[in-house]
Write an enzyme that holds these catalytic residues in place. Structure first.
Site, mmCIF file in Angstrom:
data_model
loop_
_atom_site.group_PDB
_atom_site.id
_atom_site.type_symbol
_atom_site.label_atom_id
_atom_site.label_comp_id
_atom_site.label_asym_id
_atom_site.label_seq_id
_atom_site.Cartn_x
_atom_site.Cartn_y
_atom_site.Cartn_z
ATOM 1 N N ILE A 93 0.863 -1.227 -0.209
ATOM 2 C CA ILE A 93 0.087 -0.008 0.027
ATOM 3 C C ILE A 93 0.932 1.139 -0.040
ATOM 4 C CG2 ILE A 93 -1.704 1.317 1.227
ATOM 5 C CD1 ILE A 93 -2.365 -1.320 2.477
ATOM 6 N N CYS A 94 0.556 2.189 -0.776
ATOM 7 C CA CYS A 94 1.359 3.456 -0.850
ATOM 8 C C CYS A 94 0.224 4.497 -0.432
ATOM 9 C CB CYS A 94 1.723 3.859 -2.343
ATOM 10 S SG CYS A 94 2.608 5.158 -2.467
#
Length: 268
Positions: A93-94
């Site tokens: 996840i960014c």
């Protein structure tokens, strides 16, 4: 039972409190679970928000807490495949909250809410999935079609986390920590007591030249002392040795000598 060797005790205590709060009052659309063997792995099932391509899907993710948490942000991964600009094909996840915008005061609740909001409002400018980011900017309908396809195939409802599992795990963890602390204190006391051990006042003392050449004290049964009575009962001390009966032994010896002299005189 949870062992949680990857986290220091103060972090475990705070984490257990926060997890209990998430279990008793979960955020909207989010259900949290834990790894019974390691509290540094937090699981969450996120319901796809209504009005998005992820609606009617349930996405399982995990947060990995580092040893110096909360000074370092957790790492987030989607375990359920999802077509999203800010989620890499490997599930990473960014989101700025887990990177440059991280603050040690932020709790797990805040992190989970931010991740769910990411499904409502993606950020194609910082895309980890370039195809999803490009489609979102150039052709939203095509992007939404791909996202709904992934949701229908992969984001089926997962088996729900056991109700009250977090409370049971945190309770077991607190008991385990208490027992470990008590055991450590007992071990320290035993070690210090062994180094300063003193002989018991009731233990028999060794005598030089006795049967024990190394002069090591030998444990012998303690016999209560008795006094000599009319019947001539011997006196027994604590050491278990009977004192000499000098007064009684001298009389028979002298008598024998006198008898021997009388017999000699008769022969003469």
């Amino acid at each position: 039972m949870a062992t949680n060797e990857n986290l220091p005790p103060n972090v475990i205590k705070q984490l257990a409190k926060e997890l209990k709060g998430l279990d008793e009052s979960p955020p909207e659309g989010i259900k949290v679970g834990v790894n019974d063997d390691d509290f540094s792995i937090i699981y969450a099932d996120i319901e796809g928000p209504a009005g998005t391509p992820y609606e009617n899907g349930v996405f399982r993710m995990k947060l990995l807490l580092s040893h110096d948490f909360p000074h370092s942000p957790p790492k987030g991964y989607f375990l359920t495949k999802i077509f999203h600009p800010n989620i890499a094909p490997n599930g990473e996840i960014c989101v700025n909250t887990l990177k440059k915008d991280w603050n040690p005061s932020l709790g797990l609740r805040h992190v989970l809410i931010i991740v769910r909001c990411l499904l409502i409002e993606p950020y194609p400018e910082s895309a980890l999935n370039e195809q999803a980011g490009k489609l979102l900017l150039e052709n939203y309908d095509e992007y939404a079609r791909h996202a709904r396809l992934y949701t229908g195939i992969h984001a089926k409802p997962k088996p729900k986390f056991k109700s009250g599992a977090i409370c049971e795990s945190t309770t077991a963890l607190n008991v385990e920590q208490h027992n470990t602390s008590v055991l450590n204190i007992e071990q320290k006391n035993a070690a210090s007591g062994a180094g300063l051990s003193l002989p018991s006042p009731l233990a028999p003392s060794s005598t030089k030249g006795g049967n024990n050449p190394d002069h090591q004290p030998q444990q012998q049964p303690i016999v209560p002392a008795t006094e000599t009575g009319v019947s001539g009962t011997a006196v027994v001390g604590i050491s278990g040795t009977a004192p000499k009966k000098e007064g009684l032994s001298k009389v028979p010896a002298d008598k024998k000598k006198m008898d021997a002299r009388k017999k000699s005189l008769k022969r003469l």
